[in-house]
Design an enzyme around this catalytic site. Structure first.
Site, PDB file in Angstrom:
ATOM      1  N   ALA A  20      40.681  40.946  34.185  1.00 58.72           N
ATOM      2  CA  ALA A  20      41.483  42.149  34.435  1.00 58.72           C
ATOM      3  C   ALA A  20      41.329  43.131  33.280  1.00 58.72           C
ATOM      4  O   ALA A  20      40.978  42.752  32.156  1.00 58.72           O
ATOM      5  CB  ALA A  20      42.950  41.770  34.617  1.00 58.72           C
ATOM      6  N   CYS A  21      41.609  44.376  33.562  1.00 59.75           N
ATOM      7  CA  CYS A  21      41.581  45.452  32.580  1.00 59.75           C
ATOM      8  C   CYS A  21      42.467  45.064  31.396  1.00 59.75           C
ATOM      9  O   CYS A  21      43.552  44.514  31.616  1.00 59.75           O
ATOM     10  CB  CYS A  21      42.101  46.726  33.242  1.00 59.75           C
ATOM     11  SG  CYS A  21      42.198  48.142  32.167  1.00 59.75           S
ATOM     12  N   PRO A  22      42.039  45.250  30.186  1.00 56.74           N
ATOM     13  CA  PRO A  22      40.851  45.947  29.694  1.00 56.74           C
ATOM     14  C   PRO A  22      39.702  45.011  29.329  1.00 56.74           C
ATOM     15  O   PRO A  22      38.760  45.426  28.669  1.00 56.74           O
ATOM     16  CB  PRO A  22      41.365  46.646  28.443  1.00 56.74           C
ATOM     17  CG  PRO A  22      42.303  45.628  27.852  1.00 56.74           C
ATOM     18  CD  PRO A  22      42.977  44.982  29.076  1.00 56.74           C
ATOM     19  N   ASP A  47      37.344  44.126  38.739  1.00 57.21           N
ATOM     20  CA  ASP A  47      38.533  44.958  38.532  1.00 57.21           C
ATOM     21  C   ASP A  47      38.195  46.407  38.870  1.00 57.21           C
ATOM     22  O   ASP A  47      37.315  47.005  38.243  1.00 57.21           O
ATOM     23  CB  ASP A  47      38.991  44.836  37.084  1.00 57.21           C
ATOM     24  CG  ASP A  47      40.222  45.662  36.773  1.00 57.21           C
ATOM     25  OD1 ASP A  47      40.870  46.163  37.712  1.00 57.21           O
ATOM     26  OD2 ASP A  47      40.547  45.801  35.578  1.00 57.21           O
TER      27      ASP A  47
END
Length: 94
Positions: A20-22, A47
């Site tokens: 997932a981000c980041p 993502d």
């Protein structure tokens, strides 16, 4: 954006699927820092936020986005490493 490099033109591939981000961007920054100027990194991410993240990052660095597209459920980003970042170092915008 230029032509999409062939697999033989890609220096390194990073599979950031499931992150997932980041994290996809952070992993890509680490990979780019180990690469020589002009080498090409292919990032595979799942993502959707990576599309925006990579575009903004490349726009604010001396790296070049060669291509960015979707392939099934994956977002593919192909980046040529810029010349300002010294190998093992950081860009001013990193």
């Amino acid at each position: 954006m230029q032509h999409t490099p062939t697999e033989s033109e890609i220096t390194e591939q990073l599979d950031a699927s499931g992150l997932a981000c980041p994290l996809p961007l952070l992993k890509a920054k680490q990979a780019l820092s180990r690469m020589a100027p002009g080498e090409v990194l292919k990032v595979i991410a799942t993502d959707s936020g990576s599309v925006r993240d990579f575009r903004v990052y490349v726009d604010n660095s001396d790296h070049e986005m060669l291509d960015s597209f979707t392939e099934g459920e994956s977002y593919i980003h192909i980046i040529r490493r810029g010349t300002m970042m010294q190998k093992g170092g950081k860009t001013p915008n990193a």
